[in-house]
Design an enzyme around this catalytic site. Structure first.
Site, PDB file in Angstrom:
ATOM      1  CG  HIS A 192      -2.020   0.963   1.205  1.00  0.00           C
ATOM      2  ND1 HIS A 192      -3.250   0.661   0.695  1.00  0.00           N
ATOM      3  CD2 HIS A 192      -2.078   2.244   1.603  1.00  0.00           C
ATOM      4  CE1 HIS A 192      -4.032   1.719   0.782  1.00  0.00           C
ATOM      5  NE2 HIS A 192      -3.335   2.709   1.325  1.00  0.00           N
ATOM      6  CG  HIS A 221     -10.807   3.441   2.222  1.00  0.00           C
ATOM      7  ND1 HIS A 221     -11.396   3.720   3.417  1.00  0.00           N
ATOM      8  CD2 HIS A 221      -9.466   3.503   2.454  1.00  0.00           C
ATOM      9  CE1 HIS A 221     -10.458   3.951   4.333  1.00  0.00           C
ATOM     10  NE2 HIS A 221      -9.293   3.838   3.774  1.00  0.00           N
ATOM     11  CD  GLN A 274      -8.629   3.077   8.635  1.00  0.00           C
ATOM     12  OE1 GLN A 274      -9.591   2.484   8.179  1.00  0.00           O
ATOM     13  NE2 GLN A 274      -7.526   3.275   7.946  1.00  0.00           N
TER      14      GLN A 274
END
Lengths: 737, 227
Positions: free
Chosen positions: A48, A94, A244
């Site tokens: 990433h 995402h 998150q």
């Protein structure tokens, strides 16, 4: 500082580091790493953050043009849009978090991309998103779960963006079985700044303070960057704690506080904390400036007690920024953030050692040279091989299947989830806040905002035909660049630059790596030919579940400028009696088409022909004719060909049409030949328009009007068309609630 | 009224403050942003606007926290003395939470956030706000809310009608009632009995220019300027 790590093999495996990586780390440090340092290397060298598999393919993208102010390498790219203003934009994925926890995954995707924009000094003014889901229409568990994901992702995008007061003005949504185990959520944001007031992510000037601002740090998202660098299995559900949790209210405060800060001259550099949190922001800021840095991790505002240096460095708590400021401005900066009720703490300073030195209550807990972490990051030349599925794929064509009459085929296509109106989605997004939205989701083709500051309009469109990318990974990627640009041009705006989000499967699979390499080649070629350089983007690999990779999905978002906010061209029919033209050449091209998928249940065939010159000529025609105000509407042709394009124009305007296209094969009204558009012209402008057509192939195909939609041998009443086009989506998505 | 002075309250999370400022400046007004922590504001203010957004994040009921912010006691006093107050969207929610307006705003019936242009019908024009509009006139104004489902008990509703406090109802383009969020009687906006405090869920400040799809909001807000 260095305590010998026990069970080093286990530690490495937990951090997805290889023995070779470990040897390199020891070489860089000149000693054994401790656990904090292992964590840092693991994050910075994750797929990433390091782009280790993709890097070799990403060099050579066209990134320059006279209007490009900042290309790739910063938090976002920047282009000049005239009048002293710049557009700052980027798209990011995402995917993994959204599959695990759709609401928070999508919400924090939106939050993350907005921070990337406002960290550059730009106020976010428009969002798009590109969403790919699996099959949602069946009554099985897979479809039911996919519908749950659609509802959650849409809710999450709205929840975050609406609270931020940034309009979500469009994007695209499509569905294919290949996303059943791995959905894609790509979030795009565009911000506006004065072109000479752009801020960068740098940390320079020995002794300048490093200031942490925003939310407190908690243990949420620990190891997120590493998580998203792996494939999914049945166990992935247990990864929920690595996702998150977003707090858009805090981000709104952070945005306003940063905007206030940018008006001062205190800032040397600023960067948001995204993937790999404090680690990546600190290393990248110091790295870009060739500086060193000291940070006292015990001074970082903490949400809970008992957190360790390791937690602070790897947390992915949201809504945080790192600032390098001018010495002496500390208190003034803290005051601004306290006004907005946010934490702000001086946590360190810039040094000239070239090392990142971390302290914990006065004791050094890590010491890592900055440059080698990025420069010596593993770069992999992963093996590539042409996928075996491509063998024979190109020989398939629609004649291999039973003939279906056009009316029946039309009824299948117009009901397809890919075609029908998505207002159910777009109406959950505040699309009009900031009072600039001229053309929004549901109004077809590009989305457009006007720019109050300079009287221009900005058009943006996100596109990718994934079936094209499956049957021809290179040509499909090029076609995505063409389509996104075409959509922008159809609004009368000149396409200027793109951002991309390259979603592919598992890079350890040579066939996936080949698709990725081909995709990059296609983007490079198309961007160069069409003069739309790449100014930023993101790569998302490991989009695979239980060994099944998604179709290659290089989402492309193009941004263009229209010099006059009052001349934004719409894509729905404008008035009864106007003449319709089809510009561009129609051939029997059905490779990867919606027709083949929905009618023949097959994704195969040869990609329609690519001709960049014709593409550009079409853009020029629409842009120039629109400047003379002689066009009433224009819409590009894509999935479903002429028939579906006209049906959408009809449904969204509540005006019928009578169209006759002369074709070699009656099915060609569904052909997906590229570089074509339907253009509506008022009777008095016909001559002027035809004079502008030059060498472009065209047919005068009919007129707007009546209470039914007619195209060659297909016909549907407006009432029935409306019922399907506007009713189908909610009917499918809400069926189980 | 020339040089009308408009104050716009800024809570943390307010996000239509600048849009509201832009709209009133388009009408030739002087505008001033008022910070939520202030305890007083310019007494020469001709109109106080509580703009849309998500005050304090609206993590509790929308507007429930804003009601307790320092500026609100000044707003209460201003309204009691006959000062004109307009609450748009979140501002309407703040005004019902502070009891400056009757009723309450619940979550939309279908539970979704809803953002679209919506037609409205003018019910009463015997007030400053809608003084430039005709009764039964139909306007097209954006809505964008999650909690716009207006509730009021039957008795209070009756009084609202008797006193001509119902300002606007949601309708379709032909004026037939069309209810996007479950509001009692499809009510989109009301005022207090004294007709100096106004609240509505739709966003007239978003409908100031034809290029954005409608300029119907212009004449609505213009009402505050008087003749």
């Amino acid at each position: 500082m260095s305590q010998q790590l026990e069970n080093i093999d286990e530690v490495l495996s937990q951090h997805k580091l290889s023995q070779l990586d470990y040897a390199n780390i020891k070489k860089i440090l000149g000693r054994e790493p401790n656990i904090v340092e292992i964590g840092i290397f693991s994050a910075m060298w994750s797929e990433h953050c390091s782009y280790k598999s993709s890097k070799v393919h990403l060099s050579g993208f066209p990134t320059k043009a006279p209007w490009v102010i900042q290309g790739p390498g910063e938090n976002a790219g920047v282009i000049d849009i005239g009048g002293g203003y710049a557009a700052v934009f980027k798209m990011e994925s995402h995917n993994h978090p959204s599959f695990i926890e759709p609401y928070q995954g999508a919400a924090t995707g939106v939050g993350g991309i907005m921070r990337d924009i406002f960290t550059m000094g730009a106020r976010p003014v428009a969002s798009l998103n590109s969403l790919r889901f699996g099959n949602v229409v069946n009554s099985d568990d897979i479809s039911s779960h996919q519908r749950f994901l659609v509802r959650g992702v849409v809710d999450g995008i709205g929840g975050y963006g609406n609270c931020m007061g940034v309009p979500t003005i469009g994007g695209e949504i499509s569905f294919d079985e290949c996303y059943n185990g791995n959905i894609l959520v790509n979030a795009f944001n565009l911000g506006l700044a004065k072109s000479d007031e752009i801020f960068y992510g740098k940390a320079e000037g020995v002794g300048n303070p490093v200031i942490y601002v925003g939310s407190k740090t908690g243990r949420d998202g620990l190891g997120g960057a590493v998580m998203s660098s792996d494939s999914f299995t049945e166990e992935s559900k247990s990864l929920r704690p690595t996702v998150q949790v977003g707090d858009p209210f805090t981000e709104k405060l952070l945005l306003e506080a940063c905007m206030e800060l940018f008006k001062s001259d205190y800032v040397i550099g600023i960067q948001d904390m995204g993937a790999a949190g404090l680690t990546s922001s600190a290393f990248e800021m110091a790295g870009r400036s060739g500086s060193g840095m000291i940070m006292h991790l015990d001074r970082v505002p903490a949400r809970e007690e008992g957190m360790t240096p390791y937690d602070f460095m790897l947390s992915e708590s949201q809504e945080r920024m790192l600032i390098c400021a001018k010495k002496g401005s500390e208190q003034a900066i803290i005051d601004i953030f306290q006004k907005w009720e946010l934490d702000a703490a001086v946590v360190g300073e810039v040094t000239d050692t070239g090392n990142m030195e971390l302290f914990w209550h006065g004791e050094k807990c890590a010491d890592v040279p900055v440059d080698p972490v990025s420069e010596e990051a593993p770069v992999l030349e992963r093996p590539m091989s042409r996928p075996s599925y491509l063998d024979g794929l190109r020989d398939v064509n629609i004649d291999d299947f039973d003939r279906v009459d056009n009316q029946k085929a039309f009824e299948i296509l117009i009901s397809s989830m890919e075609v029908v109106d998505k207002s159910w989605v777009y109406e959950q997004y505040d699309s009009m806040v900031q009072t600039n939205t001229v053309k929004k989701g549901g109004m077809l083709d590009a989305s457009v905002i006007r720019v109050k500051e300079n009287g221009k309009a900005l058009a943006m469109s996100s596109d990718c035909n994934v079936r094209f990318c499956y049957i021809d990974p290179k040509g499909g990627a090029a076609a995505a660049v063409m389509e996104a640009g075409r959509n922008v041009a159809m609004s009368g705006a000149r396409p200027l630059a793109i951002t991309d989000c390259l979603n592919y499967g598992n890079p350890e699979n040579p066939e996936v790596m080949w698709q990725f390499g081909q995709g990059c080649l296609g983007i490079k070629e198309a961007c160069a030919k069409l003069s739309t350089p790449v100014i930023g983007g993101n790569v998302s690999l490991y989009n695979e579940t239980n060994g099944v990779s998604v179709f290659p999905t290089p989402s492309i978002a193009t941004v263009g400028v229209n010099d006059d906010e009052n001349r934004v061209l719409m894509s729905s029919f404008s008035k009864e009696g106007n003449t319709l033209y089809l510009v561009g050449e129609t051939k029997s091209e059905f490779g990867g088409s919606l027709y083949m998928k929905e009618v023949c249940d097959c994704v195969a065939g040869e990609l329609p022909e690519i001709d960049y010159d014709r593409e550009l000529a079409l853009w020029d025609l629409v842009i120039e004719a629109n400047k003379k105000s002689i066009l009433q509407s224009a819409k590009d042709l894509s999935s479903g060909g002429l028939a579906i394009t006209l049906a959408k124009m009809s449904a969204t305007s509540d005006l019928g049409c009578r169209v006759k296209l002369s074709v070699d094969d009656e099915r060609d009204i569904f052909s997906e030949s590229m570089s074509r558009a339907v253009i509506e012209v008022a009777p008095e402008d016909i001559k002027t328009f035809e004079d502008m057509l030059g060498d472009l192939a065209y047919q005068k195909i009919g007129t707007v009007g009546g209470d039914s939609f007619t195209c060659n041998d297909i016909n549907m009443s407006l009432a029935k068309l409306d019922e399907i086009y506007f009713g189908q989506f909610a009917k499918v998505i809400e069926q189980d609630i | 009224m020339k040089d009308m002075k408009v104050g716009i309250v800024q809570f943390p999370g307010t996000n239509c403050d600048y849009d509201t400022q832009y709209a009133f400046e388009k009408l030739g007004c002087k505008t001033k942003l008022i910070w939520h922590k202030d305890e007083i504001f310019d007494k020469n203010t001709d109109l106080l606007v509580i703009a849309g957004g998500f005050s304090y994040g609206d993590y509790l009921r929308s507007g429930a926290i804003a009601r307790f912010s320092p500026i609100m006691s000044a707003v209460n006093k201003y309204a009691e003395n006959g000062g004109k107050v307009l609450g748009i969207c979140n501002g309407f929610q703040v005004l019902t939470e502070s009891r400056l307006l009757p009723g309450a705003l619940k979550r939309n019936e279908h539970l979704h956030f809803l953002s679209k242009h919506h037609h409205l019908k003018v019910v009463s024009n015997s007030n400053d706000f809608l003084s430039k509009m005709r009764r039964d006139e139909i306007v097209n104004i954006p809505i964008a809310h999650h909690d716009g489902n207006f509730y009021i008990d039957d008795e209070s509703l009756k009084k609202l009608y008797e006193n001509e406090q119902v300002l606007l109802q949601y309708c379709d383009e032909n004026g037939d009632i069309s209810n996007p969020n479950g509001s009692v009687d499809s009510i989109a906006g009301i005022c207090n009995k004294q007709k100096n405090v106004f609240g509505l869920m739709p966003h007239p400040e978003r409908a100031m220019e034809e290029v954005l799809g409608s300029d119907d909001g212009y004449r609505m807000l213009e009402g505050f300027l008087g003749k």
